[in-house]
Design a protein around this motif. Structure first.
Motif, PDB file in Angstrom:
ATOM      1  N   SER A   1      36.954  28.255  33.147  1.00  0.00           N
ATOM      2  CA  SER A   1      36.677  29.393  32.250  1.00  0.00           C
ATOM      3  C   SER A   1      35.498  29.103  31.331  1.00  0.00           C
TER       4      SER A   1
ATOM      5  N   SER B   1      38.731  33.410  35.106  1.00  0.00           N
ATOM      6  CA  SER B   1      37.889  34.540  34.713  1.00  0.00           C
ATOM      7  C   SER B   1      38.595  35.419  33.687  1.00  0.00           C
TER       8      SER B   1
ATOM      9  N   LEU C   1      31.878  30.175  32.391  1.00  0.00           N
ATOM     10  CA  LEU C   1      31.548  31.594  32.539  1.00  0.00           C
ATOM     11  C   LEU C   1      31.064  32.166  31.214  1.00  0.00           C
TER      12      LEU C   1
ATOM     13  N   ILE D   1      34.547  40.949  36.541  1.00  0.00           N
ATOM     14  CA  ILE D   1      35.202  40.225  37.627  1.00  0.00           C
ATOM     15  C   ILE D   1      35.289  41.140  38.842  1.00  0.00           C
TER      16      ILE D   1
END
Length: 255
Positions: A6, A28, A9, A41
């Motif tokens: 995570s 995500s 991102l 996403i």
């Protein structure tokens, strides 16, 4: 693994997860909840911004998406490229090449999913690799078939092969995070699991540094969000997730 992924991102990015990719999807969703509310996403390429973690995008699993695209959108995304594409693989090698086609076994060839979305490995700005297995059968020095090419293939670099994107930025396993060094070989960057470092390093099919990297530390907020917001039903803790390597005996185990 989810928390570590995570953090890769960024807000405003577009990411695509595979059809059976609970870990990248959870990562995500966690990024959206934690630091990247503008992350888009694409679940299996067609489910736009799922609002519910599912083990796979198949009939019977409603991920509560904001919208559903069609195959023409998937082809357009493949051509135009996105920010991040996730790949798992039957094999992943030292340069980050991924094999999703086949592996040879004593009983014959074992087939994988094949060409599904492999072109995005060469059009997405970067790729993130993951595997739930940390062993030499999966983490091999050279893949038997290069479905997606990493930082090098048959002695040539990405630039020499004419591949314009960044390629694999990191590989995540249950035991470690690996990143490419200056020669494009994936080397340990962070230790995730509880096994001894010698066991972790010996389970990688290419030469890696024997110096133990820093331990990964999740924050209380990340753990709480993952357990209560992203995965309240405990999908990631179920037996469907492949177990880690056997832990060394300590002499204190209960029967």
């Amino acid at each position: 693994m989810c928390i570590a992924i995570s953090r890769e991102l960024a807000d405003g990015e577009v990411v695509l997860t595979g059809a059976a990719s609970a870990i990248p999807l959870a990562a995500s969703l966690l990024a959206q909840a934690q630091h990247a509310p503008g992350l888009t996403i694409l679940g299996a390429g067609v489910y736009v911004n799922p609002r519910r973690l599912v083990p796979e995008f198949t009939a019977g699993w409603n991920c509560h998406p904001v919208a559903i695209a069609d195959m023409s959108d998937v082809f357009a995304i493949t051509e135009l490229g996105i920010d991040v594409m996730f790949y798992g693989g039957m094999q992943i090698d030292q340069h980050g090449s991924v094999n999703v086609h086949y592996v040879s076994t004593s009983s014959g060839r074992l087939r994988g999913p094949g060409m599904a979305n492999t072109a995005l490995g060469h059009t997405a700005r970067r790729t993130l690799l993951f595997t739930e297995r940390h062993d030499r059968r999966t983490l091999t020095d050279h893949v038997e078939y290069a479905s997606v090419i990493g930082h090098g293939y048959r002695g040539k670099t990405r630039q020499e092969l004419g591949l314009p994107n960044q390629g694999p930025a990191a590989l995540f396993t249950p035991e470690a995070v690996l990143r490419p060094d200056s020669t494009g070989v994936l080397q340990p960057d962070t230790k995730l699991g509880e096994l001894s470092w010698s066991t972790v390093a010996d389970s990688i099919g290419w030469e890696v540094s024997r110096s133990q990297p820093a331990d990964f530390a999740a924050t209380d907020d990340e753990v709480a969000l993952l357990r209560t917001h992203v995965d309240p039903s405990g999908i990631l803790r179920r037996s469907s997730i492949i177990p880690r390597l056997p832990r060394p005996a300590t002499g204190n185990e209960r029967t």
